[in-house]
Design a protein around this motif. Structure first.
Motif, PDB file in Angstrom:
ATOM      1  N   ALA A  46       0.831  -1.211   0.000  1.00  0.00           N
ATOM      2  CA  ALA A  46       0.000   0.000   0.000  1.00  0.00           C
ATOM      3  C   ALA A  46       0.865   1.260   0.000  1.00  0.00           C
ATOM      4  O   ALA A  46       0.572   2.237  -0.706  1.00  0.00           O
ATOM      5  N   LEU A  47       1.938   1.252   0.780  1.00  0.00           N
ATOM      6  CA  LEU A  47       2.822   2.408   0.829  1.00  0.00           C
ATOM      7  C   LEU A  47       3.554   2.622  -0.492  1.00  0.00           C
ATOM      8  O   LEU A  47       3.814   3.762  -0.888  1.00  0.00           O
ATOM      9  N   LEU A  48       3.894   1.537  -1.172  1.00  0.00           N
ATOM     10  CA  LEU A  48       4.682   1.647  -2.399  1.00  0.00           C
ATOM     11  C   LEU A  48       3.840   1.877  -3.644  1.00  0.00           C
ATOM     12  O   LEU A  48       4.397   2.144  -4.719  1.00  0.00           O
ATOM     13  N   LEU A  49       2.525   1.764  -3.534  1.00  0.00           N
ATOM     14  CA  LEU A  49       1.678   1.962  -4.710  1.00  0.00           C
ATOM     15  C   LEU A  49       1.937   3.305  -5.399  1.00  0.00           C
ATOM     16  O   LEU A  49       2.155   3.350  -6.618  1.00  0.00           O
ATOM     17  N   PRO A  50       1.912   4.420  -4.671  1.00  0.00           N
ATOM     18  CA  PRO A  50       2.167   5.689  -5.362  1.00  0.00           C
ATOM     19  C   PRO A  50       3.577   5.790  -5.930  1.00  0.00           C
ATOM     20  O   PRO A  50       3.792   6.429  -6.957  1.00  0.00           O
ATOM     21  N   VAL A  51       4.542   5.160  -5.254  1.00  0.00           N
ATOM     22  CA  VAL A  51       5.937   5.246  -5.694  1.00  0.00           C
ATOM     23  C   VAL A  51       6.142   4.530  -7.019  1.00  0.00           C
ATOM     24  O   VAL A  51       6.967   4.954  -7.850  1.00  0.00           O
ATOM     25  N   THR A  52       5.396   3.454  -7.254  1.00  0.00           N
ATOM     26  CA  THR A  52       5.607   2.636  -8.455  1.00  0.00           C
ATOM     27  C   THR A  52       4.838   3.136  -9.667  1.00  0.00           C
ATOM     28  O   THR A  52       4.892   2.494 -10.724  1.00  0.00           O
ATOM     29  N   TYR A  53       4.130   4.264  -9.560  1.00  0.00           N
ATOM     30  CA  TYR A  53       3.390   4.757 -10.714  1.00  0.00           C
ATOM     31  C   TYR A  53       4.319   5.087 -11.879  1.00  0.00           C
ATOM     32  O   TYR A  53       3.919   5.045 -13.039  1.00  0.00           O
ATOM     33  N   GLY A  54       5.563   5.429 -11.584  1.00  0.00           N
ATOM     34  CA  GLY A  54       6.504   5.751 -12.646  1.00  0.00           C
ATOM     35  C   GLY A  54       7.162   4.544 -13.275  1.00  0.00           C
ATOM     36  O   GLY A  54       7.881   4.683 -14.271  1.00  0.00           O
ATOM     37  N   LEU A  55       6.951   3.352 -12.721  1.00  0.00           N
ATOM     38  CA  LEU A  55       7.534   2.130 -13.259  1.00  0.00           C
ATOM     39  C   LEU A  55       6.591   1.472 -14.257  1.00  0.00           C
ATOM     40  O   LEU A  55       5.369   1.643 -14.184  1.00  0.00           O
ATOM     41  N   PRO A  56       7.128   0.693 -15.188  1.00  0.00           N
ATOM     42  CA  PRO A  56       6.251  -0.121 -16.043  1.00  0.00           C
ATOM     43  C   PRO A  56       5.466  -1.111 -15.187  1.00  0.00           C
ATOM     44  O   PRO A  56       5.914  -1.532 -14.120  1.00  0.00           O
ATOM     45  N   VAL A  57       4.321  -1.512 -15.676  1.00  0.00           N
ATOM     46  CA  VAL A  57       3.455  -2.388 -14.898  1.00  0.00           C
ATOM     47  C   VAL A  57       4.146  -3.721 -14.614  1.00  0.00           C
ATOM     48  O   VAL A  57       3.960  -4.316 -13.537  1.00  0.00           O
ATOM     49  N   GLU A  58       4.972  -4.212 -15.549  1.00  0.00           N
ATOM     50  CA  GLU A  58       5.654  -5.485 -15.328  1.00  0.00           C
ATOM     51  C   GLU A  58       6.574  -5.409 -14.115  1.00  0.00           C
ATOM     52  O   GLU A  58       6.577  -6.308 -13.270  1.00  0.00           O
ATOM     53  N   GLN A  59       7.357  -4.339 -14.033  1.00  0.00           N
ATOM     54  CA  GLN A  59       8.293  -4.213 -12.916  1.00  0.00           C
ATOM     55  C   GLN A  59       7.566  -3.981 -11.594  1.00  0.00           C
ATOM     56  O   GLN A  59       8.015  -4.461 -10.548  1.00  0.00           O
ATOM     57  N   SER A  60       6.447  -3.273 -11.635  1.00  0.00           N
ATOM     58  CA  SER A  60       5.667  -3.069 -10.412  1.00  0.00           C
ATOM     59  C   SER A  60       5.159  -4.395  -9.870  1.00  0.00           C
ATOM     60  O   SER A  60       5.249  -4.669  -8.665  1.00  0.00           O
ATOM     61  N   LEU A  61       4.638  -5.244 -10.749  1.00  0.00           N
ATOM     62  CA  LEU A  61       4.100  -6.524 -10.295  1.00  0.00           C
ATOM     63  C   LEU A  61       5.218  -7.461  -9.834  1.00  0.00           C
ATOM     64  O   LEU A  61       5.028  -8.253  -8.901  1.00  0.00           O
ATOM     65  N   ILE A  62       6.383  -7.411 -10.486  1.00  0.00           N
ATOM     66  CA  ILE A  62       7.517  -8.206 -10.008  1.00  0.00           C
ATOM     67  C   ILE A  62       7.902  -7.774  -8.602  1.00  0.00           C
ATOM     68  O   ILE A  62       8.167  -8.600  -7.717  1.00  0.00           O
ATOM     69  N   LEU A  63       7.926  -6.461  -8.373  1.00  0.00           N
ATOM     70  CA  LEU A  63       8.254  -5.938  -7.049  1.00  0.00           C
ATOM     71  C   LEU A  63       7.229  -6.380  -6.013  1.00  0.00           C
ATOM     72  O   LEU A  63       7.592  -6.864  -4.927  1.00  0.00           O
ATOM     73  N   PHE A  64       5.944  -6.240  -6.340  1.00  0.00           N
ATOM     74  CA  PHE A  64       4.898  -6.604  -5.382  1.00  0.00           C
ATOM     75  C   PHE A  64       4.856  -8.109  -5.132  1.00  0.00           C
ATOM     76  O   PHE A  64       4.597  -8.553  -4.005  1.00  0.00           O
ATOM     77  N   GLY A  65       5.089  -8.914  -6.181  1.00  0.00           N
ATOM     78  CA  GLY A  65       5.132 -10.360  -5.989  1.00  0.00           C
ATOM     79  C   GLY A  65       6.266 -10.768  -5.065  1.00  0.00           C
ATOM     80  O   GLY A  65       6.108 -11.648  -4.216  1.00  0.00           O
ATOM     81  N   GLY A  66       7.434 -10.115  -5.210  1.00  0.00           N
ATOM     82  CA  GLY A  66       8.549 -10.396  -4.312  1.00  0.00           C
ATOM     83  C   GLY A  66       8.253 -10.014  -2.877  1.00  0.00           C
ATOM     84  O   GLY A  66       8.595 -10.736  -1.935  1.00  0.00           O
ATOM     85  N   ILE A  67       7.595  -8.860  -2.694  1.00  0.00           N
ATOM     86  CA  ILE A  67       7.216  -8.434  -1.340  1.00  0.00           C
ATOM     87  C   ILE A  67       6.212  -9.417  -0.733  1.00  0.00           C
ATOM     88  O   ILE A  67       6.301  -9.770   0.457  1.00  0.00           O
TER      89      ILE A  67
END
Length: 526
Positions: A46-67
């Protein structure tokens, strides 16, 4: 073979320096927040959602899946060393894990937890490769009435099955549905629940809801109830397992995987039930019954495997149906929709590369987690010594910055404070947070599906009941809703005592009813 070829394509996409770095960052952050009691992967995403808006969707989901996966690993460290589970799915691990640590076997408990998590996560993710496409193919054939019924099953499941209090669960769900309906009606264009405020006309952003309820509410709750200093951590050496430990652990790992994955894959599933069932199973099948209650390694191996297998199973309804079954999955759904991508049965058809890249990243993240957790367990334990004031002051700061970054509106900060107060009050009175988040995210979807179903019959209520799938879903809902009454009548018929029946009708809070609520000994539950 088609699934395997698609998975190989996902590996080809994810094995790039940038994506591998994102995966490593995700599992590292996930493990860290899993170790720290009271934070957890849901708040972090939830905290990182706004931060990842500048990333491609693929990298955002990789990050969230790892978390997501890392949080499952890290939660066991807190349970074993501090006897303070940060997640309800880690409560069972604390029963035997902390006893092992106090008897000088913390290293063995952490080792069986890490290796069992790796085995269960790998096997369950492999099952995801074969099960998820079949579920998605079946879901594409469903109409609006059937999909509406499945969503209602998810509502009932998250409100009643996962918690001990049905009244509190439905109260949280109704609050979430109300928050999801704030804004402008997408059919009539009329404003509703806006109280005349133009800032609410465009609906409440899910990011603000998630950050307020999870981050601010959790930070206020923990800061108000836990001690100011860090807890006393049991020393731990380098994790290792003897030949006897391996022999006593590998069967619980496999049994825990077999229990955890199906429960995670059910739209109303969760990790609490399979971890508890795994513990009971190992206690019944063990050849060392005298050790249970005093530090049995099977009581750590089985539940931890069930916990991680359930996490992988959660990806089945998330990717195939667009339905979240836990708090972290709910926020990942919000992340997907923020990129203009509609989660659901057509996701695998419209965005196959995205789906298979995410699944491939889960395999890679699982390997990275094993590498991180085994040699670095003593380092993770040192995180538990961070003073609480510094930790939660930082969380509140980043929560405020993240909420403001969504729309750059000062009004969102006021809304964040109000939602944080609601989150704090929910924890105070034992109201689970997950039904609220699920209601806020799926509320607009269930409204749209209900209207589509009614339009098919010109407004007749029979349009809400479609084919056999809808009938099965409504029968399941009826059984769940009526079972407490039926059970009470059966007990009366057999002469049982109803005064202390414990039917979970809503008068007692439970640690398992709150996925992100820490279970602490300093009166946090009180």
């Amino acid at each position: 073979m088609d699934n395997l070829n698609a998975l190989l394509g996902g590996f080809a996409d994810v094995i790039t320096p940038t994506n591998l770095l994102i995966a490593l960052l995700g599992v590292t952050v996930g493990t860290a927040v899993g170790v720290l009691p009271g934070i957890g992967p849901a708040m972090t995403v939830a905290l990182l959602l706004p931060v990842t808006y500048g990333l491609p969707v693929e990298q955002s989901l990789i990050l969230f899946g790892g978390i997501f996966y890392g949080g499952m690993y890290g939660g066991s460290t807190t349970s074993i060393l501090l006897n303070t589970p940060g997640e309800s799915s880690s409560v069972v691990t604390a029963l035997e894990g902390n006893k092992m640590a106090k008897s000088g076997r913390a290293a063995q408990a952490l080792a069986t937890s890490a290796i069992g998590s790796f085995v269960a996560g790998t096997v369950a993710t492999a099952l995801l490769v074969f099960v998820m496409p079949e579920v998605a193919s079946f879901a594409v054939t469903l109409g609006a009435p059937e999909f509406l019924a499945i969503i209602l099953v998810a509502f009932v499941g998250t409100s009643m099955i996962l918690g001990s209090s049905r009244v509190r669960g439905f109260a949280a769900l109704l609050i979430g549905l109300a928050l999801g309906l704030v804004g402008t009606d997408f059919v009539t264009g009329q404003q509703r629940l806006t109280f005349g405020s133009p800032f609410l006309a465009d609906n409440i952003d899910v990011v603000v809801i998630a950050v307020g309820i999870f981050a601010v509410g959790e930070a206020l709750w923990v800061a108000a109830h836990l001690r100011r200093k860090a807890g006393t951590v049991i020393p731990v050496g380098r994790p290792w397992m003897s030949k006897e430990d391996w022999g006593r652990s590998w069967k619980p790992w496999l049994r825990g995987t077999a229990l955890g994955f199906p429960f995670g894959a059910i739209p109303a599933g969760g990790a609490e039930i399979p971890t508890f069932l795994s513990y009971l199973t190992e206690r019944k099948l063990t050849k060392h019954p005298e050790e249970f209650g005093h530090g049995a390694i099977e009581g750590v191996a089985g539940p931890e495997a069930a916990n991680n297998a359930s996490a992988a199973g959660t990806m089945v309804p998330l990717l195939a149906l667009g339905l979240p079954t836990n708090a972290t999955a709910a926020i990942i759904i919000a992340a997907i929709t923020s990129y203009g991508i509609e989660p659901g049965p057509l996701l695998l058809v419209k965005q196959p590369d995205l789906v298979w890249m995410l699944i491939a990243s889960l395999f890679i993240g699982n390997v990275l987690l094993l590498v991180l957790n085994l040699p670095l367990a003593p380092a993770w334990a040192k995180l538990l010594r961070i003073p609480r004031p510094y930790l939660y002051a930082g969380i509140l700061f980043f929560a405020s910055m993240g909420a403001y970054a969504v729309n750059a509106q000062p009004f969102d900060l006021f809304l964040l404070l109000v939602l944080g107060g609601i989150g704090f009050a929910m924890r105070r009175f034992g109201v689970p947070v997950l039904p609220l988040i699920v209601g806020a995210i799926l509320g607009p979807l269930v409204e749209r599906k209900a209207r589509q179903a009614l339009q098919l019959t010109g407004g007749d209520a029979s349009g809400l009941v479609g084919g056999p799938v809808a009938w099965v879903c409504y029968a399941f809902i009826a059984v769940v809703l009526l079972w407490p009454l039926v059970a009470r009548l059966l007990r009366r018929g057999s002469g049982g005592d109803d005064d202390h029946s414990g039917d979970g009708d809503g008068d007692r809070p439970s640690p398992a009813a709150e996925p992100s609520r820490p279970v602490a000994s300093e009166g946090a539950i009180r």
